[in-house]
Design an enzyme around this catalytic site. Sequence first.
Site, PDB file in Angstrom:
ATOM      1  N   LYS A  72      76.659 -29.081  50.704  1.00 49.39           N
ATOM      2  CA  LYS A  72      77.752 -29.336  49.767  1.00 49.39           C
ATOM      3  C   LYS A  72      78.469 -28.060  49.340  1.00 49.39           C
ATOM      4  O   LYS A  72      77.964 -26.948  49.499  1.00 49.39           O
ATOM      5  CB  LYS A  72      77.241 -30.136  48.567  1.00 49.39           C
ATOM      6  CG  LYS A  72      76.924 -31.572  48.978  1.00 49.39           C
ATOM      7  CD  LYS A  72      76.702 -32.518  47.836  1.00 49.39           C
ATOM      8  CE  LYS A  72      76.573 -33.953  48.372  1.00 49.39           C
ATOM      9  NZ  LYS A  72      76.193 -34.912  47.332  1.00 49.39           N
TER      10      LYS A  72
ATOM     11  N   ARG B 260      67.988 -36.259  50.710  1.00 52.29           N
ATOM     12  CA  ARG B 260      68.951 -36.774  51.693  1.00 52.29           C
ATOM     13  C   ARG B 260      69.638 -35.570  52.356  1.00 52.29           C
ATOM     14  O   ARG B 260      70.314 -34.788  51.675  1.00 52.29           O
ATOM     15  CB  ARG B 260      69.974 -37.672  50.990  1.00 52.29           C
ATOM     16  CG  ARG B 260      71.000 -38.315  51.904  1.00 52.29           C
ATOM     17  CD  ARG B 260      71.936 -39.216  51.098  1.00 52.29           C
ATOM     18  NE  ARG B 260      72.909 -39.896  51.936  1.00 52.29           N
ATOM     19  CZ  ARG B 260      74.094 -39.384  52.278  1.00 52.29           C
ATOM     20  NH1 ARG B 260      74.463 -38.182  51.832  1.00 52.29           N
ATOM     21  NH2 ARG B 260      74.925 -40.078  53.045  1.00 52.29           N
TER      22      ARG B 260
END
Length: 301
Positions: free
Chosen positions: A243, A278
């Site tokens: 991210k 995840r």
Amino acid sequence: PLPLLALHELLRQRGVLVIWQCRQHRFELGAGDAGVLMGILNVTPDSFSDGGAFVDQEAAVQHARQMVSAGAKIIDVGGESTRPGAGEVSIEEETRRVLPVIEALREHCPDCVISIDTSKAAVAFEACQAGASIVNDVTALCGDVEMAAVVAEFKAGLVLMHMQGTPRTMQKNPAYGDVVAEVAEFLDGQRELALAEGVEDEAIVFDPGIGFGKLDSHNWQLLNRIAEFESLQRPLLLGVSRKGFIGTALDRPDAAQRAVGTAALTALLRSRGVLLHRVHDVRENADALRIAESLIDAGGT
């Protein structure tokens, strides 16, 4: 309350496990202190990191098999990008993208647990009919009033994630008083909504939604104060993989170059008691989990 790691150790010593029940699949979290990896399989043309790479069914199944071989227990199939600014996808198009892949995974990757990453009840229904065991809803039931009923009908596992706004608006001006308290309060409220619709508490896990309607400072606060989510009394699933806030910290504008930064966070957060992760890069994160768990087993913190 006890920090997550201390609580899990206490439960383990007492022979008590934290259960995540996902249809016929039962994750006994804390057994052997083993974390669980959810591998990301985006069958979209426009996801932020790997958009277009796995739109072909054969390529998608092959990638899923590689992730399982590398250590993923769950494969999370997504047919609609939730990157900042992403456009909406119709129910028909999203279903067209994900169903053939789920059906192929059931045939060619029988050892994996399948998760459907969707906020649409109709897509979740079709995915569960095809063999999915988990519904990963980034809107935490806010996107479709029928979602909880679908989850309850199939007795699927449910991931409730926090997001301020929608993918179209979430990064325009996110603002909080106390981000940790507000995210926890929201998730607890959505849990009550799910329970009222017949979802079992053991089916629910929480995702604080790193990068979804948060500034970098909000993301770091959530991760630094992760133990405070113990008040929810359910496991956390964290999705930090590749991210933007990792890219900013490392000066890595290319998302594909953030695997090491992601693995570092996986190890650190596992050492603080987070058991579900995840990720895109399964092998690197599996190594990170094993190193963290070796340290925990040796008496480290």
